[in-house]
Scaffold this motif. Structure first.
Motif, PDB file in Angstrom:
ATOM      1  N   PRO A   1       0.805  -1.226   0.000  1.00 30.65           N
ATOM      2  CA  PRO A   1       0.000   0.000   0.000  1.00 30.65           C
ATOM      3  C   PRO A   1       0.839   1.278   0.000  1.00 30.65           C
ATOM      4  O   PRO A   1       1.896   1.336   0.635  1.00 30.65           O
ATOM      5  CB  PRO A   1      -0.818  -0.122   1.285  1.00 30.65           C
ATOM      6  CG  PRO A   1      -0.937  -1.597   1.512  1.00 30.65           C
ATOM      7  CD  PRO A   1       0.382  -2.153   1.079  1.00 30.65           C
ATOM      8  N   ILE A   2       0.340   2.311  -0.682  1.00 24.93           N
ATOM      9  CA  ILE A   2       1.021   3.612  -0.702  1.00 24.93           C
ATOM     10  C   ILE A   2       0.506   4.512   0.415  1.00 24.93           C
ATOM     11  O   ILE A   2       0.986   5.631   0.575  1.00 24.93           O
ATOM     12  CB  ILE A   2       0.876   4.311  -2.073  1.00 24.93           C
ATOM     13  CG1 ILE A   2      -0.603   4.534  -2.414  1.00 24.93           C
ATOM     14  CG2 ILE A   2       1.568   3.498  -3.152  1.00 24.93           C
ATOM     15  CD1 ILE A   2      -0.807   5.299  -3.719  1.00 24.93           C
ATOM     16  N   GLY A   3      -0.446   4.035   1.177  1.00 26.29           N
ATOM     17  CA  GLY A   3      -0.973   4.814   2.287  1.00 26.29           C
ATOM     18  C   GLY A   3      -1.998   4.028   3.073  1.00 26.29           C
ATOM     19  O   GLY A   3      -1.820   3.717   4.251  1.00 26.29           O
ATOM     20  N   ASN A   4      -3.071   3.666   2.412  1.00 22.88           N
ATOM     21  CA  ASN A   4      -4.158   2.937   3.053  1.00 22.88           C
ATOM     22  C   ASN A   4      -3.842   1.444   3.074  1.00 22.88           C
ATOM     23  O   ASN A   4      -3.762   0.796   2.029  1.00 22.88           O
ATOM     24  CB  ASN A   4      -5.463   3.186   2.290  1.00 22.88           C
ATOM     25  CG  ASN A   4      -6.681   2.691   3.032  1.00 22.88           C
ATOM     26  OD1 ASN A   4      -6.640   1.652   3.691  1.00 22.88           O
ATOM     27  ND2 ASN A   4      -7.773   3.424   2.924  1.00 22.88           N
ATOM     28  N   LEU A   5      -3.677   0.877   4.274  1.00 24.73           N
ATOM     29  CA  LEU A   5      -3.272  -0.522   4.395  1.00 24.73           C
ATOM     30  C   LEU A   5      -4.311  -1.487   3.817  1.00 24.73           C
ATOM     31  O   LEU A   5      -3.978  -2.616   3.454  1.00 24.73           O
ATOM     32  CB  LEU A   5      -3.006  -0.875   5.863  1.00 24.73           C
ATOM     33  CG  LEU A   5      -1.806  -0.182   6.506  1.00 24.73           C
ATOM     34  CD1 LEU A   5      -1.641  -0.644   7.944  1.00 24.73           C
ATOM     35  CD2 LEU A   5      -0.526  -0.444   5.719  1.00 24.73           C
ATOM     36  N   ASP A   6      -5.563  -1.049   3.714  1.00 25.76           N
ATOM     37  CA  ASP A   6      -6.604  -1.912   3.161  1.00 25.76           C
ATOM     38  C   ASP A   6      -6.416  -2.165   1.664  1.00 25.76           C
ATOM     39  O   ASP A   6      -7.100  -3.012   1.082  1.00 25.76           O
ATOM     40  CB  ASP A   6      -7.992  -1.303   3.392  1.00 25.76           C
ATOM     41  CG  ASP A   6      -8.405  -1.349   4.857  1.00 25.76           C
ATOM     42  OD1 ASP A   6      -7.824  -2.172   5.600  1.00 25.76           O
ATOM     43  OD2 ASP A   6      -9.288  -0.577   5.255  1.00 25.76           O
ATOM     44  N   ASP A   7      -5.500  -1.433   1.030  1.00 30.53           N
ATOM     45  CA  ASP A   7      -5.285  -1.604  -0.405  1.00 30.53           C
ATOM     46  C   ASP A   7      -4.417  -2.808  -0.741  1.00 30.53           C
ATOM     47  O   ASP A   7      -4.229  -3.120  -1.922  1.00 30.53           O
ATOM     48  CB  ASP A   7      -4.644  -0.341  -1.006  1.00 30.53           C
ATOM     49  CG  ASP A   7      -5.606   0.828  -1.037  1.00 30.53           C
ATOM     50  OD1 ASP A   7      -6.831   0.589  -1.067  1.00 30.53           O
ATOM     51  OD2 ASP A   7      -5.147   1.993  -1.034  1.00 30.53           O
ATOM     52  N   ILE A   8      -3.861  -3.485   0.231  1.00 30.23           N
ATOM     53  CA  ILE A   8      -3.063  -4.673  -0.072  1.00 30.23           C
ATOM     54  C   ILE A   8      -4.001  -5.786  -0.561  1.00 30.23           C
ATOM     55  O   ILE A   8      -5.145  -5.891  -0.118  1.00 30.23           O
ATOM     56  CB  ILE A   8      -2.245  -5.146   1.152  1.00 30.23           C
ATOM     57  CG1 ILE A   8      -1.125  -6.074   0.704  1.00 30.23           C
ATOM     58  CG2 ILE A   8      -3.133  -5.778   2.213  1.00 30.23           C
ATOM     59  CD1 ILE A   8      -0.037  -6.257   1.730  1.00 30.23           C
ATOM     60  N   THR A   9      -3.524  -6.597  -1.492  1.00 33.49           N
ATOM     61  CA  THR A   9      -4.383  -7.647  -2.047  1.00 33.49           C
ATOM     62  C   THR A   9      -4.280  -8.925  -1.231  1.00 33.49           C
ATOM     63  O   THR A   9      -3.294  -9.170  -0.523  1.00 33.49           O
ATOM     64  CB  THR A   9      -3.999  -7.959  -3.505  1.00 33.49           C
ATOM     65  OG1 THR A   9      -2.699  -8.574  -3.524  1.00 33.49           O
ATOM     66  CG2 THR A   9      -3.965  -6.697  -4.362  1.00 33.49           C
TER      67      THR A   9
END
Length: 298
Positions: A22-30
């Motif tokens: 993620p570039i900021g928001n940890l929820d963006d990891i797959t």
């Protein structure tokens, strides 16, 4: 009749995985990235402290080692034999997709030359994230990364991109943003449209677009507008409508006279101011004349 596709067990042997984070928001990891990070034998991280926080958040205990700009060649020499022996390794950067303005090129190149399997995962990338929200043509674009820190070198790069018709994407740091925007005004003119995407996916995310001179003025109003991590998305060059009109002999004569005592760029700028013309068109004309002159001499 074919059976429905089912998830296959991940093949981890002798493989280098390129894992975006993620570039900021940890929820963006797959989900796939999390699976790989849990199952590989080793994670090669740009900064083990930053990656450690990410792993801790997701309760991942995989062993790490550092791989950054200053030790990549040395660590590559250590990792290639381990990969050949069956180890699986995940390459991560501090944020975003590895190799995109981050370490990893040397390792990936050597893996491919050695016949080691390299598996890229899709995921976060600040340049693409900014482009997707810019509202600027995205069918053709050119990623330029960070511009040079020194003003002369930066201006030379911008000069070389003056007539680039593709959308341009740059990364920039807070302490150089104002200088970069000022150089864009000086070289490309005040009207080139630029999007400033700041702190993408984070709490203070901001995406703001204006003609570059107006954007510089807007940023200058509040120092908070140039804090954090930034992406500049710049509209490609569009020839002005009047560019097709022939440059008069009087203008050409003035430009030629000024070139005798001034650098080409300065001569074009002064001539443009005198006659109310676009300096880019005059600069391009002068360059063409130089090329034709050199060809004639040869």
């Amino acid at each position: 009749m074919n059976e429905p596709n089912q998830a296959k067990e991940v093949e981890m042997v002798s493989t280098l995985y390129i894992v975006p984070t993620p570039i900021g928001n940890l929820d963006d990891i797959t989900l796939r990235a999390l699976q790989i990070l849990k199952q590989v034998d080793l994670i090669a991280a740009e900064d083990t402290r930053r990656t450690g926080l990410l792993l801790q958040h997701f309760s991942i205990n995989t062993r790490m080692m550092s791989l950054h700009d200053h030790n990549e060649q040395q660590k590559t020499d250590q990792l290639i034999p381990q990969l050949k022996q069956g180890l699986s390794i995940a390459l991560v950067s501090d944020a975003g997709t590895p190799l995109i303005n981050d370490p990893g090129y040397h390792l990936v190149k050597n893996c491919r030359q050695a016949g080691i399997r390299v598996v890229p995962l899709p995921g976060p990338c600040a340049a693409i994230t900014a482009l997707s929200a810019a509202g600027i043509a995205s069918d053709r674009f050119c990623y330029e990364g960070f511009l040079p820190a020194k003003r002369k070198n930066r201006q030379e790069v911008l000069q070389g991109l003056m007539d680039e018709s593709r959308t341009l994407i740059f990364y920039e740091s807070p302490h150089r943003l104002l200088d970069t925007l000022a150089d864009m005004v000086a070289i490309w003119g005040a009207e080139r449209y630029v999007i400033l995407a700041r702190e993408l996916t984070k709490t203070w995310e901001s995406i703001h677009g204006l003609p570059v001179r107006e954007l510089l003025e807007w940023v200058n109003v509040d120092e908070n507008r140039y804090r954090g991590e930034m992406v500049l998305v710049v509209e490609g060059y569009r020839a002005p409508k009047e560019a097709s009109a022939a440059i008069s002999s009087e203008v050409k004569k003035t430009l030629a006279l000024l070139q005798q005592s001034l650098p080409l760029k300065k001569a074009a700028a002064i001539t443009a101011e005198i006659y109310g013309l676009k300096k880019n068109a005059l600069y391009k004309h002068a360059l063409e004349q130089q090329v034709n002159s050199d060809s004639a001499i040869k």
